[in-house]
Design an enzyme around this catalytic site. Structure first.
Site, PDB file in Angstrom:
ATOM      1  CG  PHE A 136     -15.121  -0.976   2.576  1.00 15.66           C
ATOM      2  CD1 PHE A 136     -16.017  -1.879   3.120  1.00 15.66           C
ATOM      3  CD2 PHE A 136     -14.156  -0.431   3.409  1.00 15.66           C
ATOM      4  CE1 PHE A 136     -15.953  -2.239   4.459  1.00 15.66           C
ATOM      5  CE2 PHE A 136     -14.072  -0.778   4.738  1.00 15.66           C
ATOM      6  CZ  PHE A 136     -14.972  -1.687   5.274  1.00 15.66           C
ATOM      7  CB  SER A 172      -6.241   2.600   5.566  1.00 12.37           C
ATOM      8  OG  SER A 172      -6.730   2.916   6.852  1.00 12.37           O
ATOM      9  CG  ASP A 197      -9.807  -4.753  10.883  1.00 15.89           C
ATOM     10  OD1 ASP A 197      -9.657  -4.479  12.088  1.00 15.89           O
ATOM     11  OD2 ASP A 197      -9.602  -3.939   9.969  1.00 15.89           O
ATOM     12  CD  GLU A 202     -17.462   2.715   0.726  1.00 17.24           C
ATOM     13  OE1 GLU A 202     -18.709   2.673   0.701  1.00 17.24           O
ATOM     14  OE2 GLU A 202     -16.808   2.837   1.790  1.00 17.24           O
ATOM     15  CG  HIS A 238      -6.297  -2.661   4.687  1.00 14.07           C
ATOM     16  ND1 HIS A 238      -5.611  -1.627   4.089  1.00 14.07           N
ATOM     17  CD2 HIS A 238      -6.186  -2.462   6.021  1.00 14.07           C
ATOM     18  CE1 HIS A 238      -5.123  -0.829   5.028  1.00 14.07           C
ATOM     19  NE2 HIS A 238      -5.446  -1.318   6.212  1.00 14.07           N
ATOM     20  NE  ARG A 274      -0.826  -0.274   4.947  1.00 15.03           N
ATOM     21  CZ  ARG A 274      -1.289   0.237   6.078  1.00 15.03           C
ATOM     22  NH1 ARG A 274      -2.257   1.112   6.067  1.00 15.03           N
ATOM     23  NH2 ARG A 274      -0.791  -0.152   7.235  1.00 15.03           N
TER      24      ARG A 274
END
Lengths: 312, 287
Positions: free
Chosen positions: A80, A34, A113, A55, A105, A8
């Site tokens: 998402f 993030s 998570d 989104e 992620h 990332r």
């Protein structure tokens, strides 16, 4: 010692590198810290569009910008992006607008998570859309380089990045990196592993362990899942009796699915797919998840040994 | 072929302009009827409810070049209720983006008039719609692009009232206010009918003007078939440049063909031969 880095971060660096092109616009949905688009926002707030936690709207705002000549890069968590799947399908892929989506992620490697955040289907979903380029680079440097290459593409794309740090595989500006071209990272005579994303370093680790017990294993970084590098698959399937794909993704529809679809048309090469076996994950550290889902380094080692004994 | 001379229209005083626009609308209604009858499929109701608004918009407000449909500084028009395509195709043929014979290709293989409007097929179409609730977000992107370009071009989006049941429309309404896009202008074709039945039986919208203004937009309501009110409303829209604005047009689904008016059946159904003939007579076509 191998340096560790998260892919990332490569996305965040790529956005900064591309900022000289005034057509580059960055879109966020409250996860810029993030996905690392926050680095761009800090320097170029006027070219960063906040979409809040929305989104579906974000994907189409990006499409509108692209239709007006801009090059939007929209990011959120991989999971998402899926909420906006139909927006991507009908508003981006169908009119073939160059919107570049980054889902960070991704995979079970994202960890604690739990399963709600562990996208194991994103690659399959986006691969099924006409016009889409789909990538899952393995480290920060390759993510940066491949993301920058997207600027020259006239089609939309989806790139999965990972949250957690993994061993850095590439130097900066590695001339082997090109969208749509897999990279043979390690030569080997017995069998080839084709991997993507965080599983590339695991595959190299497995190949090294296997080497110490007498197996000679090649490792390929198939960072672009669509279009899949069919020239390379042709070469590999003519050279090896068996191939193994490795991914932190459902074995349905991802890298393994893509390679299987291609090989099934023209090759007798045996293919074994290592991936998440059609189940959801749960909370756990990255390494714990890989073990739980039987996609750890040891699982790769065991599979290689098993397949080599089968094809001998 | 009938292609309007827009420069001549702009010279008319308002009362003459209204007469001209009403006549263009009548011709467009005939096109809509013929397209849907010929294809034996499509969406006449929403095309007939929107057409007076589209005629006025294209003839008096939109900035475009028919010989250069991709002109980057054109105003954008996004028909978010993309199933109501016959209405848009009809006005596109009247202003000259497409030819009258192209209307015959509606819903036909190889035709440029796709069932739902598609920017890849039809000159003058700015958005590929067909899935409801998407046009406003796309329009917001276009409006932001215009701002980044320092352009005075506007972005118009037409939504249907049933369509705003889609939650993502409200994401776009919120985001448009947040980004203060004064160049984004919505026309709501409030015809009170959706696919299955009247809007009020499917999902009540309650006080639409109040809802929209509570999101911080400029709001005005008009009769969407009264050409004087439409012209005033479109001028109001054009002159609102600080905040996004919405013109809520109260319309009649199926307007102009008596048996289609306020009839949920003609949201997405073609007339039979007998109905077709009687509709032509109603629209002043001499068989």
């Amino acid at each position: 010692m191998t340096e560790l880095a998260a892919s990332r971060d490569g996305y965040g660096k790529a956005l900064l590198s591309m900022a000289t092109d005034e057509k580059v616009i960055v879109l966020e949905a409250d996860l810029g810290k993030s996905t690392k688009s926050c680095w761009f926002r800090e320097k170029y707030p006027n070219r960063t569009i906040s979409c809040g936690i929305g989104e579906q709207n974000m994907m189409l705002v990006a499409a509108g910008l692209a239709s007006s000549g801009y090059r939007p890069f929209a990011s959120t968590f991989a999971i998402f992006t899926e909420r906006a799947f139909e927006q991507v399908r009908n508003g981006i892929a169908r009119p073939n607008l160059p919107v570049h989506i980054c889902g960070s992620h991704g995979g079970t490697h994202t960890g604690t998570d739990g399963s709600s955040a562990q996208s194991i289907e994103d690659i399959a979903i986006y691969r099924s859309l006409p016009n889409m380029i789909v990538m899952h680079p393995c480290d920060d440097n390759s993510t940066e380089q491949l993301t920058i290459q997207l600027l020259k593409q006239d089609s939309p794309s989806y790139t999965r990045t990972a949250r957690n740090k993994t061993p850095r595989i590439y130097e900066i500006n590695d001339s082997r990196l090109e969208i749509g071209k897999g990279v043979i990272l390690r030569e080997g005579g017995d069998i080839a592993i084709i991997a993507c994303g965080v599983m590339v370093s695991k595959s190299i680790e497995a190949a090294e362990l296997l080497n110490s017990i007498g197996y000679d294993v090649a490792v390929v970084d198939m960072h672009t899942i669509k279009p899949i590098d069919t020239d390379l698959l042709d070469k590999l399937s003519s050279r090896y009796k068996a191939l193994i794909t490795v991914e932190d993704h459902n074995i349905i529809g991802g890298l393994g699915g893509s390679v299987a679809e291609y090989l099934s048309q023209k090759s007798n090469t045996i293919l074994r797919r290592i991936g998440v076996k059609d189940r959801f994950g749960e909370s756990g550290q990255a390494e714990e998840m890989l073990k739980l889902l039987n996609i750890s380094t040891n699982d790769i080692v065991d599979t290689v040994v098993e397949v080599i004994s089968e094809v001998k | 072929m009938f292609v309007m001379d827009l420069s001549q229209l702009k010279k008319l005083d308002v009362s003459d302009l209204v007469v001209e626009l009403e006549e263009i609308s009548r011709k467009c209604r005939i096109d809509i009827l013929k397209m849907v009858y010929r294809a034996q499929a499509g969406h006449p109701g929403g095309s007939l409810s929107e057409i007076d608004l589209l005629v006025a918009l294209y003839c008096t407000q939109l900035r475009f070049r028919v010989d250069d449909p991709e002109w980057s500084d054109r105003d954008r028009f996004i028909l978010s209720k993309g199933h109501a395509s016959p209405g848009l195709y009809s006005i596109l043929s009247k202003v000259g983006f497409i030819k009258e014979k192209d209307l015959l290709s509606y819903r036909e293989l190889g035709g440029i008039c796709q069932g739902h409007v598609d920017m890849k097929f039809t000159p003058g179409v700015d958005f590929s719609a067909g899935s409801l609730g998407m046009g406003l977000s796309f329009g917001l992107g276009c409006a932001l692009a215009a701002r980044l370009d320092n352009s005075t071009r506007n972005c118009y989006v037409m939504l249907g009232d049933g369509e705003i049941q889609e939650g993502s429309v409200w994401e776009a309404i919120m985001a448009s206010r947040h980004h203060e896009v004064g160049n984004l202008k919505v026309i709501l074709d409030c015809n009170r009918i959706q696919n299955d039945d009247f809007v009020n039986t499917q999902m009540r919208l309650f006080d639409i003007p109040k809802k929209w203004s509570s999101f911080g937009w400029e709001v005005k309501e008009i009769d969407g078939h009264n050409m004087n009110e439409i012209l005033d409303g479109l001028n109001w829209l054009k002159n609102n440049n600080n905040l996004p604005s919405v013109l809520i047009a109260n319309t009649v689904k199926g307007k102009g063909i008596s048996f289609m008016e306020n009839n949920p059946k003609f949201h997405g159904a073609a007339p039979n031969e007998e109905q077709y003939k009687s509709a032509l007579i109603e629209l002043g076509v001499d068989n």
